[in-house]
Every structure is written in C-alpha cells, then in structure tokens.
Design a protein around this motif. Sequence first.
Motif, PDB file in Angstrom:
ATOM      1  N   MET A   1     -60.696  -9.156  14.034  1.00  0.00           N
ATOM      2  CA  MET A   1     -60.664 -10.113  14.915  1.00  0.00           C
ATOM      3  C   MET A   1     -59.035 -10.464  14.904  1.00  0.00           C
ATOM      4  O   MET A   1     -58.605 -10.628  13.998  1.00  0.00           O
ATOM      5  N   ASN A   2     -58.672 -10.541  16.323  1.00  0.00           N
ATOM      6  CA  ASN A   2     -57.266 -10.943  16.599  1.00  0.00           C
ATOM      7  C   ASN A   2     -57.016 -12.544  16.230  1.00  0.00           C
ATOM      8  O   ASN A   2     -57.859 -13.294  16.219  1.00  0.00           O
ATOM      9  N   PRO A   3     -55.587 -12.588  15.543  1.00  0.00           N
ATOM     10  CA  PRO A   3     -55.500 -13.903  15.583  1.00  0.00           C
ATOM     11  C   PRO A   3     -55.599 -14.967  16.619  1.00  0.00           C
ATOM     12  O   PRO A   3     -55.191 -14.558  17.830  1.00  0.00           O
ATOM     13  N   LEU A   4     -55.860 -16.109  16.191  1.00  0.00           N
ATOM     14  CA  LEU A   4     -56.277 -17.098  17.538  1.00  0.00           C
ATOM     15  C   LEU A   4     -55.194 -18.150  17.249  1.00  0.00           C
ATOM     16  O   LEU A   4     -54.549 -18.743  16.482  1.00  0.00           O
ATOM     17  N   ILE A   5     -54.391 -18.571  18.715  1.00  0.00           N
ATOM     18  CA  ILE A   5     -53.628 -19.852  18.687  1.00  0.00           C
ATOM     19  C   ILE A   5     -54.510 -20.798  19.739  1.00  0.00           C
ATOM     20  O   ILE A   5     -54.892 -20.216  20.788  1.00  0.00           O
ATOM     21  N   LEU A   6     -54.705 -21.887  19.493  1.00  0.00           N
ATOM     22  CA  LEU A   6     -55.313 -23.080  20.105  1.00  0.00           C
ATOM     23  C   LEU A   6     -54.105 -23.816  20.701  1.00  0.00           C
ATOM     24  O   LEU A   6     -53.374 -24.392  20.108  1.00  0.00           O
ATOM     25  N   VAL A   7     -54.119 -24.038  22.083  1.00  0.00           N
ATOM     26  CA  VAL A   7     -53.336 -24.822  22.742  1.00  0.00           C
ATOM     27  C   VAL A   7     -54.204 -26.113  23.328  1.00  0.00           C
ATOM     28  O   VAL A   7     -55.160 -25.893  24.026  1.00  0.00           O
ATOM     29  N   VAL A   8     -53.832 -27.250  23.223  1.00  0.00           N
ATOM     30  CA  VAL A   8     -54.762 -28.556  23.546  1.00  0.00           C
ATOM     31  C   VAL A   8     -53.710 -29.157  24.477  1.00  0.00           C
ATOM     32  O   VAL A   8     -52.634 -29.758  24.204  1.00  0.00           O
ATOM     33  N   ASP A   9     -54.117 -29.197  25.632  1.00  0.00           N
ATOM     34  CA  ASP A   9     -53.366 -29.899  26.765  1.00  0.00           C
ATOM     35  C   ASP A   9     -54.331 -30.555  27.731  1.00  0.00           C
ATOM     36  O   ASP A   9     -55.037 -29.562  28.266  1.00  0.00           O
ATOM     37  N   ASP A  10     -54.236 -31.825  28.307  1.00  0.00           N
ATOM     38  CA  ASP A  10     -55.280 -32.031  29.286  1.00  0.00           C
ATOM     39  C   ASP A  10     -54.578 -31.523  30.811  1.00  0.00           C
ATOM     40  O   ASP A  10     -55.391 -31.765  31.640  1.00  0.00           O
ATOM     41  N   GLU A  11     -53.414 -31.211  31.100  1.00  0.00           N
ATOM     42  CA  GLU A  11     -52.984 -30.603  32.379  1.00  0.00           C
ATOM     43  C   GLU A  11     -53.472 -29.034  32.664  1.00  0.00           C
ATOM     44  O   GLU A  11     -53.565 -28.284  31.859  1.00  0.00           O
TER      45      GLU A  11
ATOM     46  N   ASP B   1     -52.402 -26.837  34.751  1.00  0.00           N
ATOM     47  CA  ASP B   1     -51.754 -25.742  34.891  1.00  0.00           C
ATOM     48  C   ASP B   1     -51.180 -25.077  33.542  1.00  0.00           C
ATOM     49  O   ASP B   1     -50.483 -24.061  33.602  1.00  0.00           O
ATOM     50  N   VAL B   2     -51.428 -25.730  32.418  1.00  0.00           N
ATOM     51  CA  VAL B   2     -50.986 -25.253  31.174  1.00  0.00           C
ATOM     52  C   VAL B   2     -51.520 -24.119  30.787  1.00  0.00           C
ATOM     53  O   VAL B   2     -50.698 -23.064  30.301  1.00  0.00           O
ATOM     54  N   GLU B   3     -52.820 -23.902  30.863  1.00  0.00           N
ATOM     55  CA  GLU B   3     -53.310 -22.602  30.524  1.00  0.00           C
ATOM     56  C   GLU B   3     -52.736 -21.233  31.453  1.00  0.00           C
ATOM     57  O   GLU B   3     -52.384 -20.383  30.750  1.00  0.00           O
ATOM     58  N   LEU B   4     -52.476 -21.677  32.855  1.00  0.00           N
ATOM     59  CA  LEU B   4     -52.043 -20.455  33.473  1.00  0.00           C
ATOM     60  C   LEU B   4     -50.738 -20.168  33.062  1.00  0.00           C
ATOM     61  O   LEU B   4     -50.242 -19.006  32.833  1.00  0.00           O
ATOM     62  N   LEU B   5     -49.769 -21.147  32.636  1.00  0.00           N
ATOM     63  CA  LEU B   5     -48.596 -21.212  32.307  1.00  0.00           C
ATOM     64  C   LEU B   5     -48.241 -20.315  30.798  1.00  0.00           C
ATOM     65  O   LEU B   5     -47.625 -19.307  30.675  1.00  0.00           O
ATOM     66  N   PHE B   6     -49.125 -20.662  29.950  1.00  0.00           N
ATOM     67  CA  PHE B   6     -49.041 -19.887  28.803  1.00  0.00           C
ATOM     68  C   PHE B   6     -49.473 -18.655  28.936  1.00  0.00           C
ATOM     69  O   PHE B   6     -49.086 -17.619  28.371  1.00  0.00           O
ATOM     70  N   ARG B   7     -50.882 -18.306  29.640  1.00  0.00           N
ATOM     71  CA  ARG B   7     -51.111 -17.064  29.887  1.00  0.00           C
ATOM     72  C   ARG B   7     -50.341 -15.930  30.789  1.00  0.00           C
ATOM     73  O   ARG B   7     -50.119 -14.880  30.529  1.00  0.00           O
ATOM     74  N   GLN B   8     -49.150 -16.512  31.590  1.00  0.00           N
ATOM     75  CA  GLN B   8     -48.249 -15.899  32.121  1.00  0.00           C
ATOM     76  C   GLN B   8     -47.207 -15.716  31.346  1.00  0.00           C
ATOM     77  O   GLN B   8     -46.590 -14.444  31.210  1.00  0.00           O
ATOM     78  N   GLN B   9     -46.815 -16.594  30.350  1.00  0.00           N
ATOM     79  CA  GLN B   9     -45.713 -16.389  29.421  1.00  0.00           C
ATOM     80  C   GLN B   9     -46.055 -15.390  28.193  1.00  0.00           C
ATOM     81  O   GLN B   9     -45.081 -14.590  27.859  1.00  0.00           O
ATOM     82  N   PHE B  10     -47.372 -15.135  28.015  1.00  0.00           N
ATOM     83  CA  PHE B  10     -47.622 -14.269  26.937  1.00  0.00           C
ATOM     84  C   PHE B  10     -48.619 -13.296  27.407  1.00  0.00           C
ATOM     85  O   PHE B  10     -49.212 -12.683  26.353  1.00  0.00           O
TER      86      PHE B  10
ATOM     87  N   PHE C   1     -57.844 -22.404  24.828  1.00  0.00           N
ATOM     88  CA  PHE C   1     -57.436 -23.866  25.446  1.00  0.00           C
ATOM     89  C   PHE C   1     -58.593 -25.016  25.461  1.00  0.00           C
ATOM     90  O   PHE C   1     -59.563 -24.807  25.585  1.00  0.00           O
ATOM     91  N   ALA C   2     -57.904 -25.988  24.713  1.00  0.00           N
ATOM     92  CA  ALA C   2     -58.843 -27.244  24.995  1.00  0.00           C
ATOM     93  C   ALA C   2     -58.323 -28.164  25.822  1.00  0.00           C
ATOM     94  O   ALA C   2     -57.073 -28.520  25.559  1.00  0.00           O
ATOM     95  N   PRO C   3     -59.201 -29.119  26.743  1.00  0.00           N
ATOM     96  CA  PRO C   3     -58.465 -30.039  27.561  1.00  0.00           C
ATOM     97  C   PRO C   3     -58.337 -31.489  26.888  1.00  0.00           C
ATOM     98  O   PRO C   3     -57.893 -32.299  27.543  1.00  0.00           O
TER      99      PRO C   3
ATOM    100  N   LYS D   1     -40.959 -30.721  26.446  1.00  0.00           N
ATOM    101  CA  LYS D   1     -41.315 -30.115  27.783  1.00  0.00           C
ATOM    102  C   LYS D   1     -39.833 -30.329  28.565  1.00  0.00           C
ATOM    103  O   LYS D   1     -39.253 -31.482  28.341  1.00  0.00           O
ATOM    104  N   PRO D   2     -39.618 -29.515  29.320  1.00  0.00           N
ATOM    105  CA  PRO D   2     -40.479 -27.855  29.433  1.00  0.00           C
ATOM    106  C   PRO D   2     -39.940 -27.074  28.200  1.00  0.00           C
ATOM    107  O   PRO D   2     -39.027 -27.262  27.562  1.00  0.00           O
ATOM    108  N   ILE D   3     -40.848 -26.350  27.778  1.00  0.00           N
ATOM    109  CA  ILE D   3     -41.089 -25.796  26.545  1.00  0.00           C
ATOM    110  C   ILE D   3     -40.231 -24.645  26.599  1.00  0.00           C
ATOM    111  O   ILE D   3     -40.390 -24.081  27.547  1.00  0.00           O
ATOM    112  N   ASP D   4     -39.567 -24.534  25.631  1.00  0.00           N
ATOM    113  CA  ASP D   4     -38.484 -23.369  25.437  1.00  0.00           C
ATOM    114  C   ASP D   4     -39.407 -22.237  24.833  1.00  0.00           C
ATOM    115  O   ASP D   4     -39.820 -22.138  23.480  1.00  0.00           O
TER     116      ASP D   4
END
Length: 129
Positions: A1-11, A13-22, A35-37, A110-113
């Motif tokens: 199984m691939n390693p998991l990174i959990l991103v917790v943010d209520d915004e 658009d954060v999921e879309l931003l992270f998915r684009q960056q990675f 992603f958890a809201p 924020k904005p995240i580097d």
Amino acid sequence: MNPLILVVDDEPDVELLFRQQFRRDLRAGRFVMDFAPSGDRALERIADAAGISLILILSDINMPGMTGLELLPRAKAVRPDVPVIMITAYGDADTERRARAGGAEALLSKPIDFALLRAEIERRLETPA
C-alpha cells in the motif's frame, strides 16, 4: 500500500490545490493524499488508517469546531509515530509555541511554500518507518 498523507482543512479549494501541486507524485503512486474537512473527520480517518503507512498529517489551525491545535494532541495520542505539520494564515510566535508544545513538528504559513513542503514529504518517503 502506498504511503498516506492526510490534509486537514475546512477550505474546499485546498484539496484541488494540493492535488494540482502533487499531481505527478499522485499519478505515479508515490503516495496517496486524503483530505478531511474537520478535526472530527480527521480523527476518524487517522483511526481508519491504523494499519496503513501514514507518513504525515498536515492540519490547518483555524477551523470551525475542533481547531487544529485541539486536533493535534488527539491525533498524536492515536498515532504518536506520525509527524504533524500545522498550517496557518496567522503565523505569530505564540501560535508556533502552542503548536510545538502540542507536538507539531513544524508550522507552515499560508500561502504554503510547496517547494519546502515537497522537500519535507521527500524526507518522509526516504525515512523508513
């Protein structure tokens, strides 16, 4: 199984931003991002990931309901082996002190580097659990 990174943010658009960056890493299967809201949903996901290689939790500090600073000790209680990096738009010294006291490994403003975050993820992928 691939390693998991959990991103917790209520915004939302954060999921879309992270998915684009990675996107290349995600497409190549180097790791999975979930992603958890909210803090409550994050705790559910952390508990569900008991047998999964969860390598990093990234959590916003300012969220309605359970804040990231309230989530931090609860997440560390469930998975003390997983580093937590807090993310905030208000990176003052008191917030950083509270995050570090709660067990956070780092505080990103924020904005995240994303170059810095990518380097941290690379370090986690190279370090055996």
